[in-house]
Design a protein around this motif. Structure first.
Motif, PDB file in Angstrom:
ATOM      1  N   ARG A   1      -3.104  -4.404   7.776  1.00  0.00           N
ATOM      2  CA  ARG A   1      -2.075  -3.560   8.394  1.00  0.00           C
ATOM      3  C   ARG A   1      -1.953  -2.231   7.647  1.00  0.00           C
ATOM      4  O   ARG A   1      -1.811  -1.166   8.259  1.00  0.00           O
ATOM      5  CB  ARG A   1      -0.736  -4.298   8.423  1.00  0.00           C
ATOM      6  CG  ARG A   1      -0.734  -5.507   9.336  1.00  0.00           C
ATOM      7  CD  ARG A   1       0.600  -6.235   9.358  1.00  0.00           C
ATOM      8  NE  ARG A   1       0.443  -7.561   9.925  1.00  0.00           N
ATOM      9  CZ  ARG A   1       0.414  -7.844  11.227  1.00  0.00           C
ATOM     10  NH1 ARG A   1       0.545  -6.871  12.110  1.00  0.00           N
ATOM     11  NH2 ARG A   1       0.255  -9.087  11.643  1.00  0.00           N
ATOM     12  N   LEU A   2      -2.011  -2.287   6.327  1.00  0.00           N
ATOM     13  CA  LEU A   2      -1.884  -1.062   5.527  1.00  0.00           C
ATOM     14  C   LEU A   2      -3.003  -0.073   5.814  1.00  0.00           C
ATOM     15  O   LEU A   2      -2.770   1.147   5.889  1.00  0.00           O
ATOM     16  CB  LEU A   2      -1.862  -1.399   4.028  1.00  0.00           C
ATOM     17  CG  LEU A   2      -0.602  -2.062   3.478  1.00  0.00           C
ATOM     18  CD1 LEU A   2      -0.777  -2.373   1.993  1.00  0.00           C
ATOM     19  CD2 LEU A   2       0.623  -1.173   3.683  1.00  0.00           C
ATOM     20  N   VAL A   3      -4.235  -0.567   5.972  1.00  0.00           N
ATOM     21  CA  VAL A   3      -5.361   0.357   6.160  1.00  0.00           C
ATOM     22  C   VAL A   3      -5.401   0.962   7.563  1.00  0.00           C
ATOM     23  O   VAL A   3      -6.294   1.769   7.863  1.00  0.00           O
ATOM     24  CB  VAL A   3      -6.716  -0.324   5.837  1.00  0.00           C
ATOM     25  CG1 VAL A   3      -6.777  -0.712   4.373  1.00  0.00           C
ATOM     26  CG2 VAL A   3      -6.962  -1.526   6.737  1.00  0.00           C
ATOM     27  N   GLN A   4      -4.435   0.624   8.412  1.00  0.00           N
ATOM     28  CA  GLN A   4      -4.298   1.322   9.688  1.00  0.00           C
ATOM     29  C   GLN A   4      -3.674   2.697   9.480  1.00  0.00           C
ATOM     30  O   GLN A   4      -3.741   3.558  10.364  1.00  0.00           O
ATOM     31  CB  GLN A   4      -3.427   0.509  10.662  1.00  0.00           C
ATOM     32  CG  GLN A   4      -3.911  -0.909  10.928  1.00  0.00           C
ATOM     33  CD  GLN A   4      -5.334  -0.975  11.404  1.00  0.00           C
ATOM     34  OE1 GLN A   4      -5.728  -0.251  12.330  1.00  0.00           O
ATOM     35  NE2 GLN A   4      -6.137  -1.831  10.786  1.00  0.00           N
ATOM     36  N   HIS A   5      -3.069   2.892   8.318  1.00  0.00           N
ATOM     37  CA  HIS A   5      -2.491   4.193   8.002  1.00  0.00           C
ATOM     38  C   HIS A   5      -3.632   5.195   7.797  1.00  0.00           C
ATOM     39  O   HIS A   5      -4.617   4.894   7.130  1.00  0.00           O
ATOM     40  CB  HIS A   5      -1.642   4.099   6.724  1.00  0.00           C
ATOM     41  CG  HIS A   5      -0.794   5.298   6.480  1.00  0.00           C
ATOM     42  ND1 HIS A   5      -1.319   6.511   6.056  1.00  0.00           N
ATOM     43  CD2 HIS A   5       0.550   5.493   6.584  1.00  0.00           C
ATOM     44  CE1 HIS A   5      -0.352   7.385   5.917  1.00  0.00           C
ATOM     45  NE2 HIS A   5       0.808   6.798   6.236  1.00  0.00           N
ATOM     46  N   PRO A   6      -3.520   6.391   8.362  1.00  0.00           N
ATOM     47  CA  PRO A   6      -4.626   7.356   8.279  1.00  0.00           C
ATOM     48  C   PRO A   6      -4.966   7.824   6.867  1.00  0.00           C
ATOM     49  O   PRO A   6      -6.063   8.346   6.645  1.00  0.00           O
ATOM     50  CB  PRO A   6      -4.120   8.541   9.134  1.00  0.00           C
ATOM     51  CG  PRO A   6      -2.639   8.356   9.227  1.00  0.00           C
ATOM     52  CD  PRO A   6      -2.401   6.889   9.182  1.00  0.00           C
ATOM     53  N   GLN A   7      -4.084   7.618   5.894  1.00  0.00           N
ATOM     54  CA  GLN A   7      -4.379   8.033   4.522  1.00  0.00           C
ATOM     55  C   GLN A   7      -4.961   6.908   3.669  1.00  0.00           C
ATOM     56  O   GLN A   7      -5.350   7.141   2.527  1.00  0.00           O
ATOM     57  CB  GLN A   7      -3.106   8.546   3.827  1.00  0.00           C
ATOM     58  CG  GLN A   7      -2.661   9.929   4.241  1.00  0.00           C
ATOM     59  CD  GLN A   7      -1.410  10.340   3.489  1.00  0.00           C
ATOM     60  OE1 GLN A   7      -0.341  10.504   4.088  1.00  0.00           O
ATOM     61  NE2 GLN A   7      -1.512  10.490   2.183  1.00  0.00           N
ATOM     62  N   ILE A   8      -5.007   5.676   4.198  1.00  0.00           N
ATOM     63  CA  ILE A   8      -5.434   4.521   3.410  1.00  0.00           C
ATOM     64  C   ILE A   8      -6.753   3.991   3.963  1.00  0.00           C
ATOM     65  O   ILE A   8      -6.866   3.705   5.159  1.00  0.00           O
ATOM     66  CB  ILE A   8      -4.362   3.407   3.429  1.00  0.00           C
ATOM     67  CG1 ILE A   8      -3.003   3.961   2.974  1.00  0.00           C
ATOM     68  CG2 ILE A   8      -4.776   2.253   2.535  1.00  0.00           C
ATOM     69  CD1 ILE A   8      -1.863   2.969   3.079  1.00  0.00           C
ATOM     70  N   VAL A   9      -7.746   3.839   3.092  1.00  0.00           N
ATOM     71  CA  VAL A   9      -9.063   3.375   3.538  1.00  0.00           C
ATOM     72  C   VAL A   9      -9.435   2.062   2.853  1.00  0.00           C
ATOM     73  O   VAL A   9      -8.964   1.762   1.755  1.00  0.00           O
ATOM     74  CB  VAL A   9     -10.155   4.434   3.266  1.00  0.00           C
ATOM     75  CG1 VAL A   9      -9.922   5.676   4.100  1.00  0.00           C
ATOM     76  CG2 VAL A   9     -10.236   4.781   1.791  1.00  0.00           C
ATOM     77  N   LYS A  10     -10.287   1.302   3.509  1.00  0.00           N
ATOM     78  CA  LYS A  10     -10.776   0.029   2.970  1.00  0.00           C
ATOM     79  C   LYS A  10     -11.718   0.286   1.795  1.00  0.00           C
ATOM     80  O   LYS A  10     -12.181   1.409   1.579  1.00  0.00           O
ATOM     81  CB  LYS A  10     -11.519  -0.750   4.061  1.00  0.00           C
ATOM     82  CG  LYS A  10     -10.705  -1.044   5.303  1.00  0.00           C
ATOM     83  CD  LYS A  10     -11.587  -1.682   6.375  1.00  0.00           C
ATOM     84  CE  LYS A  10     -10.826  -1.905   7.674  1.00  0.00           C
ATOM     85  NZ  LYS A  10     -11.699  -2.480   8.738  1.00  0.00           N
TER      86      LYS A  10
END
Length: 414
Positions: A123-132
């Motif tokens: 869910r967190l990596v759906q944020h545009p600033q957070i990548v896998k």
């Protein structure tokens, strides 16, 4: 010690002053200055290097062990680039054309196993600033608890397979981190961050005896994973999901293949409690949780449910406001609320309402198929575990100054 030095110097100065006819009071003034200097230096040392942060002082005092992992506590910390939100730096090789960007994770979901860490990460990596990252399921590295010690899933340690910090950095070699935005004044800045979710890191410090600063013959460690992480990156953002410990254990039991039925679990829980109580009759709870022989004998991963002991390890090193802690049960009920709190904690920008809705409404990412197939825990076993873990939960609630970590509200009506 200051008084002895004072007396010594006062005698010397007094003798010299007498020969030169200088006032005796000067020797007294100098004495006071000497004492003040020693006092100030000591206090300044305590302020700049409190006891909990003096791990560097261990360097050079321990003997180098054969077949030991990388000594992280004795490595120099990296200096991060100011125009990257994520902690990054350039490795300089002497050839500017081959310098490469190296990065550590900005955040770390430390646990705990079977509490929803995979679901939260996705869910967190759906944020545009957070990548896998480039790890297992694009989230796990297995570095801190296992791979740096040349093992995984508690297999035998193999020194030939020791991983070092450079291997860990490879998981965060993400091109998107190098994407810059240009501000109105012309400066360039990357606002992209990455992280990882290794839920065993909260509790699995089984290989503590391989940390060079620990005494391998001691009954419990002085230094654990939190100390190593803090030394490498003292400002990392930590996230912790805690699930009601009995249900968490039930799911963990099937996830690791300890057994296949509620009846198996009942028998193994009774044996685990018996083994642990036998140890606690002779040693402290913390010593028992770090007992290698006992760990191998336990027919369940009961150790992971003693949240109070593991939480104390992290709070010894990191301030409370650097760890975002929430219960799985609360997150499941109010995903949007907690996602917004997490974005604030991670200091990333707001997202549009439609994006937030999509994050909140995603299907649960990972389910314990074996547990679902086996069915629910037997009521008697559940009550046995709740009774056994009641005191540890009370200690956790006291440690976090929050009564909800007794899970009493979950138990009412059950």
């Amino acid at each position: 010690m200051p008084l002895k030095l004072c007396s010594k110097w006062r005698r010397i100065l007094f003798t010299k002053c007498c020969k030169r006819n200088c006032p005796v009071i000067i020797s007294g003034i100098i004495c006071v200055l000497i004492v003040f200097h020693i006092f100030l230096r000591t206090r300044l040392e305590d302020f700049l290097h409190p006891r909990s942060a003096r791990w560097e002082h261990q360097c050079g005092q321990q003997q180098k062990r054969i077949n030991s992992p990388e000594d992280l506590l004795c490595q120099e910390r990296k200096k991060f680039l100011p125009n990257f939100k994520n902690p990054c730096w350039y490795d300089f090789t002497g050839n500017n054309s081959s310098n490469r960007l190296r990065c550590l994770p900005y955040f770390h979901i430390i646990g705990v196993c079977k509490s929803g860490t995979t679901d939260l990460f996705y869910r967190l990596v759906q944020h545009p600033q957070i990548v896998k990252n480039r790890g297992l399921m694009s989230k796990e590295t297995w570095f801190w608890s296992w791979h740096r010690y040349g093992t995984e899933l508690w297999r035998k340690v193999n020194p030939k397979k020791f991983k070092n910090l450079d291997n860990f950095l490879d998981f965060f070699q993400i091109p998107k981190i190098s994407e810059f935005k240009v501000s109105s004044n012309g400066s360039r800045y990357s606002e992209i961050i990455t992280g990882h979710a290794d839920p065993m890191d909260f509790w699995d410090h089984t290989l503590w005896w391989l940390i060079p600063q620990n005494n391998g013959n001691a009954s419990e460690p002085v230094f654990t994973t939190p100390h190593l992480i803090h030394h490498v990156q003292p400002n990392i953002k930590l996230i912790l999901l805690l699930r009601e410990p009995a249900e968490r254990l039930y799911s963990h039991y099937y996830h690791l293949g300890y057994g296949s039925s509620p009846e198996d679990f009942k028998v193994d829980v009774s044996a685990s409690i018996r083994y642990l109580d036998r140890c606690r009759a002779k040693s402290s709870l913390r010593s028992c949780l770090y007992n290698r022989t006992l760990f191998k004998e336990m027919p369940t991963p009961l150790f992971a449910s003693f949240y109070d002991v593991h939480m104390a390890n992290w709070l010894e090193v990191f301030p409370r406001n650097q760890i975002f802690i929430m219960r799985t049960e609360d997150f499941d009920k109010s995903k949007k609320k907690y996602l917004l709190q997490l974005f604030k904690f991670l200091n990333v920008g707001d997202v549009e309402e439609r994006v937030l809705d999509r994050m909140s409404n995603l299907a649960h990412k990972y389910k314990s198929v074996r547990k679902d197939k086996a069915g629910p825990m037997l009521n008697h076993t559940r009550q046995t575990l709740r009774d056994y873990l009641r005191e540890p939960m009370k200690r956790l609630a006291s440690l976090l100054h929050d009564e909800k970590y007794t899970w009493d509200d979950i138990y009412i009506g059950n």
